[in-house]
Design an enzyme around this catalytic site. Structure first.
Site: not given
Ligand code: CMC
Length: 428
Positions: A267, A306, A362
């Site tokens: 995460h 994802h 990210d």
């Protein structure tokens, strides 16, 4: 067209008509499907909530196939271009963009809750110099519960809003103190004349100068990153926030639980993992070999893939552009070349194409954070600061939703049938 689903139970030959509303069936309606009177009825099995709506929410809209992300209806691209983080936080919490007067009042309220109780500071001083910033962040946010026992009054709208100001206001203060603690530097008190991100940079980096002046381009870049990270509907940490909050726990401990969920490398911890990965790869020419290892299943390409996006993460697109603006001030971070090469190869490779693996939020954020001289282990805290606004918005929505009941999933029991206790002497 009838909004129903007809189900035939082939075990009994019986038919059932289940109501469809908002494209979903109510999982409890499956319970009527039984083989006998004593049968418990059918459950749905969905360990990662991959196809289960856990709530109704009007906050964030996400279409992972098309790569769309909107907060309260506003496209993320427009918010990143025209808005500020605190304005977006207001939008998430209140549902509408504020008028000038409302925005000023909101900023004033948040700004006047940026100070951390001196005993909170003391608590943070107790951590070892090499304590991970996320461990400190989680603990200190949880400890706020002990400073503000009024937070337990979750049925009182005014009290709820006070905790919202405190959580959004104090998140950057706690975050910056995790950094100062690791270096043994004195903590810097908030400067209320600065913007939310300007003040955060002040608390991070101010040394002996009487007043810290943030670079306006870097301050804005960080604000954009905060906007992009503010909310992302029912992800792992938001689900933790709602799940803990559903027991009527106060928002501080709920938020600490959410931050703990964010910490994991699958995460929010991925931004830190990406940076470590790029440093491990070390040079553009080593990228093909790394990709080979990923395809062999030896490791994951961090910052890629994802659960919901099966297309380019719209946040990653904006972050990539922001990186170039930051580099004009800070100079280029050489890791960007490795990241671009990874992306180029991955987007052409069948392994990634077939699995619809694209860069996520990210992938590029860590490169910017590093250019802004944030140490790698604070990256996830930089995610937690803005996400606090999403967590509290989701928490407010949850506590005021008449459908909310304590979160209590079912299980498929796989253990032994009833058996009798065997005394210690008789066990083999
Ligand atoms: N690198 C290589 N292969 C991958 C990756 C990756 N990053 N992500 C998924 N796969 C493969 C996976 O091995 C599987 O292949 P196969 O079908 O052959 O077994 C397939 O793609 C589906 O993967 P999954 O694990 O079932 O997908 P998931 O939806 O459960 O996981 C994820 C989503 C984000 C945890 C995963 O993509 C991942 O581990 N990514 C790397 C960590 C990361 O960047 N996380 C940040 C997510 S965005 C920030 C946030 O909101 O938290």
């Amino acid at each position: 067209m009838p909004e129903t689903l007809t189900v035939t139970d082939n075990r009994t030959g019986k038919q059932y008509e289940l109501q469809i509303s908002d494209g979903t069936i109510n999982a409890s309606d499956l319970r009527q499907i039984k083989t006998s009177k004593d049968d418990f009825g059918i459950l749905s099995f969905d360990p990662a909530f991959s196809n289960t709506a856990s709530c109704r929410s009007a906050i964030t809209y996400l279409d992972g196939e098309k790569g769309i992300l909107r907060y309260r209806g506003y496209p993320i691209e427009q918010l990143a271009e025209h808005s500020t983080f605190l304005e977006v936080a207001y939008l998430l919490v209140h549902g509408e963009l504020p008028t000038k007067v409302r925005l000023n009042t909101w900023i004033n309220n948040i700004t006047h809750h940026t100070m951390l109780h001196e005993k909170g500071k003391k608590l943070m001083e107790g951590f070892h110099h090499n304590a991970h910033p996320m461990g400190m962040f989680v603990s200190t946010v949880g400890a706020l519960s002990t400073f503000y026992p009024d937070a337990k009054k979750i049925d009182d709208p005014e009290t709820r809003m006070l905790q919202v100001y405190r959580l959004i206001g104090k998140a950057p203060t706690i975050a910056s103190y995790t950094y100062r603690n690791s270096l043994g530097l004195p903590y810097v008190y908030p400067d209320n004349s600065l913007s939310y991100t300007g003040n955060f940079l002040n608390m991070m980096y101010r040394m002996a100068e009487p007043r810290y002046e943030p670079d306006t381009i870097l301050e804005r870049a960080l604000d954009v990153l905060f906007i992009l990270h503010a909310d992302h509907e029912q992800n792992c940490s938001t689900n933790a926030m709602r799940s803990i909050g559903s027991s009527n726990a106060d928002p501080y401990v709920s938020c600490a639980g959410a931050a703990a969920a964010l910490y994991g490398p699958l995460h929010g911890g991925a931004n830190e993992a990406v940076l470590r990965m790029l440093n491990d790869i070390g040079s553009v020419k080593k990228v093909p070999n790394y990709i080979k290892k990923v395809k062999n299943g030896e490791m994951r390409l961090m910052g890629f893939g994802h659960r919901v996006y099966k297309n380019y993460d719209p946040r990653a697109k904006i972050i990539k552009q922001t990186a170039h603006q930051v580099f004009e001030v800070t100079g280029k971070n050489p890791l960007i070349d490795i990241a671009l090469e990874l992306e180029r190869i991955a987007l052409e490779d069948d392994y990634f194409v077939d699995r619809k693996l694209y860069p996520n939020v990210d992938f590029y954020s860590g490169i910017i954070y590093e250019a802004l001289e944030f140490p790698t282990d604070i990256f996830t805290v930089l995610f937690a600061i803005p996400r606090t606004s999403g967590w509290v918005a989701q928490w407010l929505e949850m506590v005021t939703d008449p459908d909310t009941r304590i979160a209590r999933p079912r299980q498929i029991f796989t253990g032994p049938e009833k058996r009798d206790f065997v005394s210690l002497e008789d066990r083999v």
